[in-house]
Design a protein around this motif. Sequence first.
Motif, PDB file in Angstrom:
ATOM      1  N   ASN A  62      16.212  -0.513 -17.015  1.00 18.74           N
ATOM      2  CA  ASN A  62      17.258  -1.139 -16.216  1.00 18.74           C
ATOM      3  C   ASN A  62      17.641  -2.549 -16.665  1.00 18.74           C
ATOM      4  O   ASN A  62      18.338  -3.257 -15.966  1.00 18.74           O
ATOM      5  CB  ASN A  62      16.844  -1.154 -14.744  1.00 18.74           C
ATOM      6  CG  ASN A  62      15.533  -1.891 -14.527  1.00 18.74           C
ATOM      7  OD1 ASN A  62      14.910  -2.357 -15.473  1.00 18.74           O
ATOM      8  ND2 ASN A  62      15.089  -1.963 -13.287  1.00 18.74           N
ATOM      9  N   GLY A  63      17.205  -2.952 -17.842  1.00 17.03           N
ATOM     10  CA  GLY A  63      17.561  -4.280 -18.345  1.00 17.03           C
ATOM     11  C   GLY A  63      19.025  -4.341 -18.747  1.00 17.03           C
ATOM     12  O   GLY A  63      19.577  -3.388 -19.285  1.00 17.03           O
ATOM     13  N   THR A  64      19.669  -5.461 -18.489  1.00 21.52           N
ATOM     14  CA  THR A  64      21.115  -5.558 -18.693  1.00 21.52           C
ATOM     15  C   THR A  64      21.546  -6.705 -19.604  1.00 21.52           C
ATOM     16  O   THR A  64      22.734  -6.892 -19.825  1.00 21.52           O
ATOM     17  CB  THR A  64      21.827  -5.739 -17.345  1.00 21.52           C
ATOM     18  OG1 THR A  64      21.386  -6.975 -16.758  1.00 21.52           O
ATOM     19  CG2 THR A  64      21.556  -4.577 -16.412  1.00 21.52           C
ATOM     20  N   SER A  65      20.616  -7.488 -20.140  1.00 21.44           N
ATOM     21  CA  SER A  65      21.025  -8.712 -20.824  1.00 21.44           C
ATOM     22  C   SER A  65      20.374  -8.900 -22.191  1.00 21.44           C
ATOM     23  O   SER A  65      19.381  -8.258 -22.519  1.00 21.44           O
ATOM     24  CB  SER A  65      20.694  -9.925 -19.949  1.00 21.44           C
ATOM     25  OG  SER A  65      19.299 -10.002 -19.748  1.00 21.44           O
ATOM     26  N   GLY A  84      20.070  -0.679 -20.135  1.00 23.11           N
ATOM     27  CA  GLY A  84      18.812  -0.475 -20.857  1.00 23.11           C
ATOM     28  C   GLY A  84      18.903  -1.038 -22.263  1.00 23.11           C
ATOM     29  O   GLY A  84      18.718  -0.334 -23.244  1.00 23.11           O
ATOM     30  N   ALA A  85      19.199  -2.337 -22.374  1.00 21.97           N
ATOM     31  CA  ALA A  85      19.356  -2.977 -23.684  1.00 21.97           C
ATOM     32  C   ALA A  85      18.088  -2.778 -24.509  1.00 21.97           C
ATOM     33  O   ALA A  85      17.008  -3.171 -24.100  1.00 21.97           O
ATOM     34  CB  ALA A  85      19.654  -4.462 -23.499  1.00 21.97           C
ATOM     35  N   SER A  86      18.223  -2.127 -25.639  1.00 23.81           N
ATOM     36  CA  SER A  86      17.044  -1.885 -26.471  1.00 23.81           C
ATOM     37  C   SER A  86      17.290  -2.395 -27.882  1.00 23.81           C
ATOM     38  O   SER A  86      17.519  -3.570 -28.062  1.00 23.81           O
ATOM     39  CB  SER A  86      16.653  -0.410 -26.421  1.00 23.81           C
ATOM     40  OG  SER A  86      17.739   0.428 -26.712  1.00 23.81           O
ATOM     41  N   ASN A 100      22.310   0.806 -25.847  1.00 27.34           N
ATOM     42  CA  ASN A 100      22.172   0.916 -24.397  1.00 27.34           C
ATOM     43  C   ASN A 100      21.530   2.274 -24.130  1.00 27.34           C
ATOM     44  O   ASN A 100      22.235   3.276 -24.034  1.00 27.34           O
ATOM     45  CB  ASN A 100      23.550   0.868 -23.733  1.00 27.34           C
ATOM     46  CG  ASN A 100      24.260  -0.443 -23.957  1.00 27.34           C
ATOM     47  OD1 ASN A 100      24.180  -1.330 -23.142  1.00 27.34           O
ATOM     48  ND2 ASN A 100      24.950  -0.568 -25.077  1.00 27.34           N
ATOM     49  N   ILE A 101      20.229   2.306 -24.020  1.00 30.04           N
ATOM     50  CA  ILE A 101      19.522   3.579 -23.980  1.00 30.04           C
ATOM     51  C   ILE A 101      19.899   4.439 -22.775  1.00 30.04           C
ATOM     52  O   ILE A 101      20.020   5.644 -22.891  1.00 30.04           O
ATOM     53  CB  ILE A 101      18.000   3.378 -24.087  1.00 30.04           C
ATOM     54  CG1 ILE A 101      17.324   4.702 -24.422  1.00 30.04           C
ATOM     55  CG2 ILE A 101      17.442   2.741 -22.833  1.00 30.04           C
ATOM     56  CD1 ILE A 101      15.936   4.572 -24.943  1.00 30.04           C
TER      57      ILE A 101
END
Length: 113
Positions: A62-65, A84-86, A100-101
Motif C-alpha cells: 500500500n505504499g504510495t510515494s 505499491g511503489a516497488s 506499481n505492483i
Amino acid sequence: MRSILLALIGIILISCGGSDKPSNNFTVTTLGESLDGSGGVAVDAIGNIYIANFGDQLATANGTSVTRMTPDGQQSLFAEGFAGASGNAFDSEGNLFQSNITGNKISKVTPDG
C-alpha cells in the motif's frame, strides 16, 4: 517490516583503511533518518537517492510515494500517487520509471517530479 533503516537498503557508506593488508576495522555512516521504504532504490546522475515506499508488507503493498535523498542526507517527497511503489530505474534523460505492483503499471516521472 514497517520502518527500515536506510542502512538496510543499501544507503550505507563503508570506508576501510587504505593499507594493502586486509582490515577488520571499518566505519558505517547512515545518511538520513529511517523511513518507510521497502521498495526499489535508484540513484540519479548527480547522486540523489530515490527510495520507493512499497508499503507495510507484500500482502498489502500500500505504499504510495518515492522519497528523494540528496548526497548530504536531506530527505524530501519526490513523487506520490503510486500503488505499491516497488522497483525503479532511471533512463538517460533523467526520467524515473516506477513500478506499481498493485496498480499493474509502470509510471514515468520526469526529473521535476
